[in-house]
Scaffold this motif. Structure first.
Motif, short mmCIF file in Angstrom:
data_model
loop_
_atom_site.label_atom_id
_atom_site.label_comp_id
_atom_site.label_asym_id
_atom_site.label_seq_id
_atom_site.Cartn_x
_atom_site.Cartn_y
_atom_site.Cartn_z
N LEU A 50 0.48 -1.05 0.11
CA LEU A 50 0.15 0.25 -0.15
C LEU A 50 0.94 1.33 -0.19
O LEU A 50 1.80 0.80 0.99
N VAL A 51 1.22 2.49 -1.29
CA VAL A 51 1.42 3.18 -1.17
C VAL A 51 0.56 4.21 -0.80
O VAL A 51 -0.60 4.70 -1.50
N LEU A 52 0.78 5.45 0.56
CA LEU A 52 -0.31 6.67 0.73
C LEU A 52 0.69 7.45 0.56
O LEU A 52 1.34 7.85 0.77
N SER A 53 -0.29 8.65 0.51
CA SER A 53 0.39 10.26 -0.12
C SER A 53 -0.67 10.75 1.80
O SER A 53 -2.40 10.76 1.49
N CYS A 54 -0.22 11.78 2.24
CA CYS A 54 -0.56 11.95 3.00
C CYS A 54 -0.50 13.98 2.90
O CYS A 54 0.55 14.78 2.74
N PHE A 55 -2.07 14.36 3.10
CA PHE A 55 -2.46 15.23 3.27
C PHE A 55 -1.84 16.63 4.24
O PHE A 55 -1.82 17.57 4.37
N VAL A 56 -1.88 15.94 5.56
CA VAL A 56 -0.81 16.75 6.44
C VAL A 56 0.32 16.56 6.41
O VAL A 56 1.42 17.87 6.47
N CYS A 57 1.37 15.94 6.08
CA CYS A 57 2.42 15.96 6.08
C CYS A 57 3.46 16.13 5.30
O CYS A 57 4.34 16.20 4.89
N VAL A 68 5.15 3.77 2.77
CA VAL A 68 4.41 2.22 2.25
C VAL A 68 4.57 1.19 3.23
O VAL A 68 5.45 1.21 4.15
N HIS A 69 3.23 0.72 3.26
CA HIS A 69 2.96 0.02 4.36
C HIS A 69 2.72 -1.63 3.17
O HIS A 69 2.34 -1.85 2.87
N LYS A 70 3.27 -2.58 4.18
CA LYS A 70 2.97 -3.96 3.84
C LYS A 70 1.30 -4.16 4.47
O LYS A 70 1.09 -5.84 4.40
N GLU A 71 1.40 -3.67 5.52
CA GLU A 71 -0.29 -4.07 5.93
C GLU A 71 -1.22 -3.42 5.88
O GLU A 71 -1.14 -2.56 5.00
N ARG A 72 -2.71 -3.43 5.97
CA ARG A 72 -3.81 -2.73 5.49
C ARG A 72 -4.24 -1.57 6.46
O ARG A 72 -4.73 -1.53 7.96
N SER A 73 -3.10 -0.69 6.33
CA SER A 73 -3.35 1.14 7.02
C SER A 73 -2.92 1.77 6.26
O SER A 73 -2.27 1.83 5.77
N ILE A 74 -4.24 3.14 6.52
CA ILE A 74 -4.54 4.35 6.00
C ILE A 74 -3.69 5.33 6.91
O ILE A 74 -4.12 6.03 6.60
N ILE A 75 -2.87 4.96 8.14
CA ILE A 75 -2.55 5.89 8.73
C ILE A 75 -1.18 6.33 8.71
O ILE A 75 -0.42 5.37 7.88
N CYS A 76 -0.76 7.03 8.33
CA CYS A 76 0.36 7.86 8.12
C CYS A 76 1.74 7.24 8.86
O CYS A 76 1.24 7.81 10.01
N SER A 77 2.49 6.81 8.97
CA SER A 77 3.56 6.27 9.30
C SER A 77 4.41 7.51 9.70
O SER A 77 5.07 7.39 10.63
N HIS A 78 4.36 9.09 9.08
CA HIS A 78 4.94 10.06 9.37
C HIS A 78 4.52 10.57 10.43
O HIS A 78 5.43 10.78 11.82
N CYS A 79 3.61 11.01 10.67
CA CYS A 79 3.05 11.74 11.62
C CYS A 79 1.60 11.48 12.28
O CYS A 79 0.45 11.67 12.43
#
Length: 115
Positions: free
Chosen positions: A69-76, A81-92
């Motif tokens: 899973l590749v996410l783009s964060c609108f906050v930070c 890149v996540h290998k699990e099902r999570s839509i939470i930004c790992s940075h912020c």
């Protein structure tokens, strides 16, 4: 189990591409499978092994490239890149994210033969 209907559609696509290329045998099927695609890899593999038995894919191997899973964060504004099902930004730790990749199942490549 919707993996059966997915495999049926996948085999139909293989048959279509084989016909377009004057092939009568598929020996390898490569797919990209996103972790948020809703498809369980083990069930998909079992379904493929079951449904391929009678037809052009009878001797084909199924290769699954599991797409993280590749996410783009609108906050930070960082990508993660996540290998699990999570839509939470790992940075912020924000959940204000957009999925860029990892939701799809795509047929990437076929290996065909003319016998």
């Amino acid at each position: 189990m919707h993996e059966y209907s997915i495999v049926t559609a996948l085999i139909e696509e293989c048959e279509k591409f084989a016909a377009q290329n004057d092939a009568n045998k598929v020996t390898r099927v490569d797919i990209k499978l996103g972790i948020l695609s809703g498809v369980e890899p083990a069930l998909l593999e079992t379904a493929f092994e079951t449904f391929k038995l009678e037809g052009i894919c009878a001797e084909a191997t199924l290769n699954m490239n599991i797409q993280p899973l590749v996410l783009s964060c609108f906050v930070c504004h960082k990508e993660t890149v996540h290998k699990e099902r999570s839509i939470i930004c790992s940075h912020c730790q924000s959940c204000d994210t957009k999925v860029l990749d990892g939701e799809d199942m795509m047929l990437m490549q076929l290996e065909l033969e003319q016998v």
